[in-house]
Design an enzyme around this catalytic site. Structure first.
Site, PDB file in Angstrom:
ATOM      1  N   SER A  49      65.115  84.812  19.987  1.00 30.93           N
ATOM      2  CA  SER A  49      64.658  84.417  18.440  1.00 30.93           C
ATOM      3  C   SER A  49      63.323  85.013  18.132  1.00 30.93           C
ATOM      4  O   SER A  49      62.830  85.010  17.204  1.00 30.93           O
ATOM      5  CB  SER A  49      64.387  82.762  18.681  1.00 30.93           C
ATOM      6  OG  SER A  49      63.297  82.424  19.606  1.00 30.93           O
ATOM      7  N   LYS A 121      57.186  80.772  19.550  1.00 28.88           N
ATOM      8  CA  LYS A 121      57.566  81.232  18.084  1.00 28.88           C
ATOM      9  C   LYS A 121      56.026  81.682  17.507  1.00 28.88           C
ATOM     10  O   LYS A 121      55.053  81.766  18.349  1.00 28.88           O
ATOM     11  CB  LYS A 121      57.785  79.860  17.140  1.00 28.88           C
ATOM     12  CG  LYS A 121      59.150  79.157  17.843  1.00 28.88           C
ATOM     13  CD  LYS A 121      60.376  79.913  17.513  1.00 28.88           C
ATOM     14  CE  LYS A 121      61.545  78.878  18.054  1.00 28.88           C
ATOM     15  NZ  LYS A 121      62.742  79.974  17.954  1.00 28.88           N
TER      16      LYS A 121
END
EC number: 3.4.21.89
Length: 224
Positions: A49, A121
């Site tokens: 990701s 993230k």
């Protein structure tokens, strides 16, 4: 006047190895706990990701010292955070109870990466800012955000339009660099915080990729 007889020093007896070994292990554990608590903690990247900034299997050092010195997350900064709830599927229970206990213990003292309930993230916006994404344009407080770190072929929205949304105070809005393969804040807009992550759940900023050596990278104290 004659000098008295000199007293020979007896060599200091060395402790047996079975006495020294537990002491060395105890000292090592104490040092590891102090490093984990005050300096750096290691995390393993489980998914793509955050490609190509972070790759599957990378070992990332998180700067814990920053959190002790008043660090505040900033837009553009990669951060590690504990799953705020419902972001990750239940982790499969591999191995037996003994190996799971050992792994959990070593993870607790920082000798191994902790469990699978952590994510990494990039901070897009912080509390009080307004985030909006339409077409392929991401804006924060009305200003277009340039994202050179995005995975090749991705754009900022990757087919999911949203906003304008106000990030609650004490929260951050986060997304993965591989935007089309990342379930970031935009995927969790129906959650209790509207997709935002509480700052209290942040472990700290990801400061460096330390393994493998051919992917070593230093992000600095405030990210990129």
């Amino acid at each position: 006047m004659t000098e008295g007889p000199t007293q020979e020093r007896r060599p200091r007896r060395r402790r047996p190895w079975y006495v020294e070994l537990p002491v060395m292990i105890a000292i090592g554990l104490v040092v590891a706990v102090l490093i984990k608590s005050c300096l750096f903690q290691m995390f393993s990247i489980p998914s793509g990701s955050m490609e190509n900034t972070l790759r599957v299997g990378d070992r990332v050092a998180v700067n814990k010292f920053a959190t002790l010195t008043g660090w505040k997350p900033a837009p553009g900064e990669p951060v590690v955070f504990k799953d705020p709830g419902g972001w990750l599927p239940p982790a499969p229970q591999g191995g037996n109870a003994f190996t799971r206990t050992v792994h959990s213990g070593l993870g607790a003292v920082g000798l191994l990466p902790p469990g699978d309930d952590y994510l990494v993230k990039r901070v897009i916006a912080t509390g009080g800012q307004t985030v909006d994404c339409h077409g392929s344009t991401l804006t924060v407080d009305g200003r277009t955000v340039t994202e050179p770190y995005l995975h090749p072929g991705d754009d900022s929205c990757s087919g999911i339009d949203f906003g304008p949304l106000s990030v609650p105070a004490g929260h951050v809005w986060v997304e993965g660099d591989h935007r089309s393969d990342s379930a970031g804040s935009r995927y969790h807009r129906d959650g209790p915080d509207g997709g935002a992550v509480p700052v209290a759940d942040l472990v700290g900023p990801a400061s460096a990729v330390v393994w493998p050596l051919n992917h070593f990278d230093w992000f600095g104290w405030t990210g990129r």
